[in-house]
Design a protein around this motif. Sequence first.
Motif, mmCIF file in Angstrom:
data_model
loop_
_atom_site.group_PDB
_atom_site.id
_atom_site.type_symbol
_atom_site.label_atom_id
_atom_site.label_comp_id
_atom_site.label_asym_id
_atom_site.label_seq_id
_atom_site.Cartn_x
_atom_site.Cartn_y
_atom_site.Cartn_z
ATOM 1 N N THR A 64 -8.764 -8.750 2.482
ATOM 2 C CA THR A 64 -7.910 -8.517 1.311
ATOM 3 C C THR A 64 -7.514 -9.837 0.657
ATOM 4 O O THR A 64 -7.564 -9.971 -0.570
ATOM 5 C CB THR A 64 -6.637 -7.747 1.734
ATOM 6 N N ALA A 65 -7.124 -10.807 1.468
ATOM 7 C CA ALA A 65 -6.718 -12.109 0.925
ATOM 8 C C ALA A 65 -7.908 -12.830 0.287
ATOM 9 O O ALA A 65 -7.777 -13.427 -0.783
ATOM 10 C CB ALA A 65 -6.093 -12.960 2.025
ATOM 11 N N ALA A 66 -9.076 -12.748 0.946
ATOM 12 C CA ALA A 66 -10.260 -13.439 0.430
ATOM 13 C C ALA A 66 -10.723 -12.848 -0.902
ATOM 14 O O ALA A 66 -11.145 -13.572 -1.799
ATOM 15 C CB ALA A 66 -11.393 -13.379 1.454
ATOM 16 N N ARG A 67 -10.610 -11.516 -1.040
ATOM 17 C CA ARG A 67 -10.990 -10.865 -2.288
ATOM 18 C C ARG A 67 -10.176 -11.367 -3.468
ATOM 19 O O ARG A 67 -10.629 -11.346 -4.609
ATOM 20 C CB ARG A 67 -10.713 -9.364 -2.162
ATOM 21 N N ARG A 68 -8.929 -11.758 -3.191
ATOM 22 C CA ARG A 68 -8.020 -12.181 -4.245
ATOM 23 C C ARG A 68 -8.112 -13.659 -4.567
ATOM 24 O O ARG A 68 -7.410 -14.148 -5.439
ATOM 25 C CB ARG A 68 -6.578 -11.861 -3.818
ATOM 26 N N VAL A 69 -8.931 -14.392 -3.819
ATOM 27 C CA VAL A 69 -9.106 -15.807 -4.120
ATOM 28 C C VAL A 69 -9.945 -15.906 -5.388
ATOM 29 O O VAL A 69 -10.981 -15.261 -5.492
ATOM 30 C CB VAL A 69 -9.789 -16.530 -2.943
ATOM 31 N N GLU B 125 -0.611 -9.331 -5.343
ATOM 32 C CA GLU B 125 -0.568 -10.751 -5.681
ATOM 33 C C GLU B 125 0.758 -11.393 -5.254
ATOM 34 O O GLU B 125 0.774 -12.475 -4.664
ATOM 35 C CB GLU B 125 -0.776 -10.914 -7.186
ATOM 36 N N ARG C 280 0.805 -1.213 0.000
ATOM 37 C CA ARG C 280 0.000 0.000 0.000
ATOM 38 C C ARG C 280 0.845 1.274 0.000
ATOM 39 O O ARG C 280 0.648 2.165 -0.805
ATOM 40 C CB ARG C 280 -0.902 0.027 1.238
ATOM 41 N N LEU D 185 0.713 -11.848 -1.505
ATOM 42 C CA LEU D 185 -0.158 -12.928 -1.028
ATOM 43 C C LEU D 185 0.402 -14.299 -1.393
ATOM 44 O O LEU D 185 0.241 -15.262 -0.638
ATOM 45 C CB LEU D 185 -1.569 -12.748 -1.576
ATOM 46 N N ASN D 186 1.095 -14.404 -2.545
ATOM 47 C CA ASN D 186 1.767 -15.653 -2.883
ATOM 48 C C ASN D 186 2.800 -15.996 -1.818
ATOM 49 O O ASN D 186 2.877 -17.130 -1.339
ATOM 50 C CB ASN D 186 2.469 -15.538 -4.238
ATOM 51 N N LEU E 105 2.892 -14.940 1.212
ATOM 52 C CA LEU E 105 2.226 -15.209 2.492
ATOM 53 C C LEU E 105 1.718 -16.647 2.564
ATOM 54 O O LEU E 105 1.846 -17.311 3.594
ATOM 55 C CB LEU E 105 1.076 -14.229 2.706
ATOM 56 N N GLY E 106 1.163 -17.142 1.466
ATOM 57 C CA GLY E 106 0.682 -18.517 1.425
ATOM 58 C C GLY E 106 1.807 -19.488 1.744
ATOM 59 O O GLY E 106 1.631 -20.434 2.509
ATOM 60 N N ILE E 107 2.980 -19.222 1.179
ATOM 61 C CA ILE E 107 4.132 -20.099 1.414
ATOM 62 C C ILE E 107 4.654 -19.929 2.835
ATOM 63 O O ILE E 107 4.946 -20.906 3.523
ATOM 64 C CB ILE E 107 5.223 -19.793 0.371
#
Lengths: 187, 175
Positions: free
Chosen positions: A135-140, A49, A41, A52-53, A55-57
């Motif tokens: 934010t993460a859910a919006r990008r799913v 993106e 931000r 979040l990639n 973060l998933g890892i």
Amino acid sequence: MAPPHRPTSPTPARLFLIFAQIGLTSFGGGLSAWMLRAFVRERAWLSEEEFLNGLGIAQALPGVNVTNMGIWIGYRLCGTAGALASVTAVVIPPAILMVLIAIAFAWLERFPITRPALDGAAAAAIGLSAWMGITAARRVPRRVIPLAIMAASFAAVAWLHIPLLWVVLAGGSASVALEYIRLGNER
Amino acid sequence: MNPRVATLLGIFAPLSLLTIGGGQTIIADIQRQVVDVHHWMSAGTFVTLFAIARMAPGPGSLLATLIGWRVAGFWGALAATIGIFTPTCVLIYALARIWSRHRGARWQRALEGGLRPLAAGMILATTWVLVGGLEGGWLARAIAIAATALLLATKISPLPLLAIGSAAFVLLHAL
């Protein structure tokens, strides 16, 4: 891939300062939300993106999310020096502060205002966690499988209290395998 | 040097690799080692240290630092901190290197795409659990919702946000 507008570029020293600031001011946990704020931000050094990639890892691997994210972001932006600067900054200054807080704690507890002040800060900190989740859910992707995986992992952790290890191992491998098959069919 | 320093390293380094999904998973085992096995502190002291680690800024796993400091002073804090963070840091560093070498590979895109919905669900679940443990009743919940809205709508930094939340709670609580 690079964002079009970069007011400042990342250096190991800047990474150190940003991570030290996050580590020292992130009362109430949810440090990944502070990182999303700082790197996506405020500075646009990473796209939402990419963040979040990572973060998933960081969440699927063993280790503290914050240090994992520090190494991931630091390495991605400035290589080995960046990773080292970021992880040092996110661990050492807060560790020193933590010991100081433990010493000051007994003294602070005497004041009646300490409790409500901490409760208020904790409540606002939950806002950080909620914002991050939204934010993460919006990008799913709006497809059946990713949405079902998201709902199932929420239910498993929030309602069924299944240990995270099993959620990550079972949910993670199923989700990754399905995504692998889907990517193969795409071609 | 205090022999406890080596023991601390031996306790926390293996636990490091078990911290999947954040530090919460290993708290119970730390307690077992520190209180039941080694008798370094009472269960009550452990809970106080845990509360301080939750309240203070920084990663929650700094609880290890606090225990190390309590058990064996400066060197204890250092050993526990190195123990809890180093193994996993080396692991993710190695992965970050491999990742940048194989950018765009199918297995990599599958891992990224597959883990993201899981991460989203787990963060939302964390929020849910945190709200459940929130003290301060409806006022605290209202502040949490207002903070979420503020974060969605503006570019506010987290620190002023927490300061506003804290001040609002103190003021409204006093009314």
